[in-house]
Design a protein around this motif. Structure first.
Motif: not given
Length: 279
Positions: A146-154
């Motif tokens: 989830v953190k990766d999704a926020f860091d890269r996209y959201l």
């Protein structure tokens, strides 16, 4: 210690309000505020469970607003049944539905297709936020966490982020006061404003009735935390602090202690809040 920034599955956390309060008690907290996004749906269950287990539960909310940048306003000690609040939540929920449809189109267009049903599987309350999209992205192998999704996209400014139509922070402050509560500026660093612009924004919000600043937060480094606490003192604002706990939706954040134990929120922060409310 206390935690004045937590979320249940009534917004974008994964624990029910009851599970959240029990977890807080088992984690040794003296008090907790349930501050779900744009809803007070879980407050009654949280208050009831708090009485059962002997934990101080503060009814709260986190408003999504915008003034120059996205600004989140925390409300503490609110009357969660306040009619004005509930009307505002209904408007916010309608806006979230529109935003939901826009996100699905955007994900498809950018090579990350997902269905409405896949997202709602992670949002039993129907209250959909970015953490739910991130969870589906992880399920489908688009990101590793989830953190990766926020860091890269959201996160704000990232490729898949969609700006929402929301109220002004001054309006949220007014609503919180109408509900008998105190209004605090949550994680101000997330506005990504320079210090000069951020301080000017805080001054405008102080003029609108802002009661305090979130002075303790897991994403702050030492310099950042000291800066916000000094600004609070300079502006005669109170301090709050919390983990922004979401349980499995953001598993790197632990209730009360933040990220790898980097958070400690002293219960003394409640004293000026209670004194202000008594006035």
């Amino acid at each position: 210690m206390i935690d004045l920034h937590t979320h249940s599955n009534c917004s974008d956390g994964s624990m029910t309000p009851r599970e959240l309060i029990i977890h807080a008690k088992q984690s040794g907290l003296a008090a907790i505020a349930l501050t779900d996004h744009d809803t007070t749906e879980g407050i009654d269950e949280a208050l009831k469970t708090g009485k059962e287990v002997g934990l101080c539960v503060i009814p709260g909310v986190e408003f999504s607003t915008e003034e120059v940048r996205q600004v989140h306003i925390l409300g503490f000690f609110i009357d969660h049944r306040c009619e004005a609040l509930q009307k505002a939540f209904a408007i916010q929920q309608a806006e979230r539905e529109e935003n939901f449809a826009q996100y699905l189109v955007n994900f498809e267009k950018n090579g990350f297709p997902m269905t409405r049903e896949e997202v709602l599987a992670h949002a039993p309350s129907g209250h959909v936020g970015r953490a739910h999209y991130a969870k589906v992205m992880m399920d489908k192998g688009y990101v590793c966490s989830v953190k990766d999704a926020f860091d890269r996209y959201l996160s704000i400014g990232m490729p898949l982020y969609i700006k929402r139509k929301v109220m002004l922070p001054q309006d949220a402050i007014g609503l919180i006061h109408e509900a008998g509560g105190l209004a605090f500026f949550a994680h101000p660093h997330q506005t990504k404003l320079c210090d000069e612009e951020l301080y000017r924004l805080m001054c405008r919000l102080k003029d609108a009735g802002l009661d305090g600043i979130e002075g303790y937060y897991p994403e702050y480094n030492n310099e950042m935390g000291e800066k916000f606490r000094s600004w609070a003192k300079k502006l005669d604002l109170m301090l709050s602090g919390g983990s922004d706990f979401h349980a499995d939706m953001k598993p790197h954040i632990q209730i009360g202690t933040g990220i790898e134990g980097n958070l400690y929120v002293p219960d003394e922060l409640l004293l000026p809040m209670r004194a202000s409310l008594q006035k």
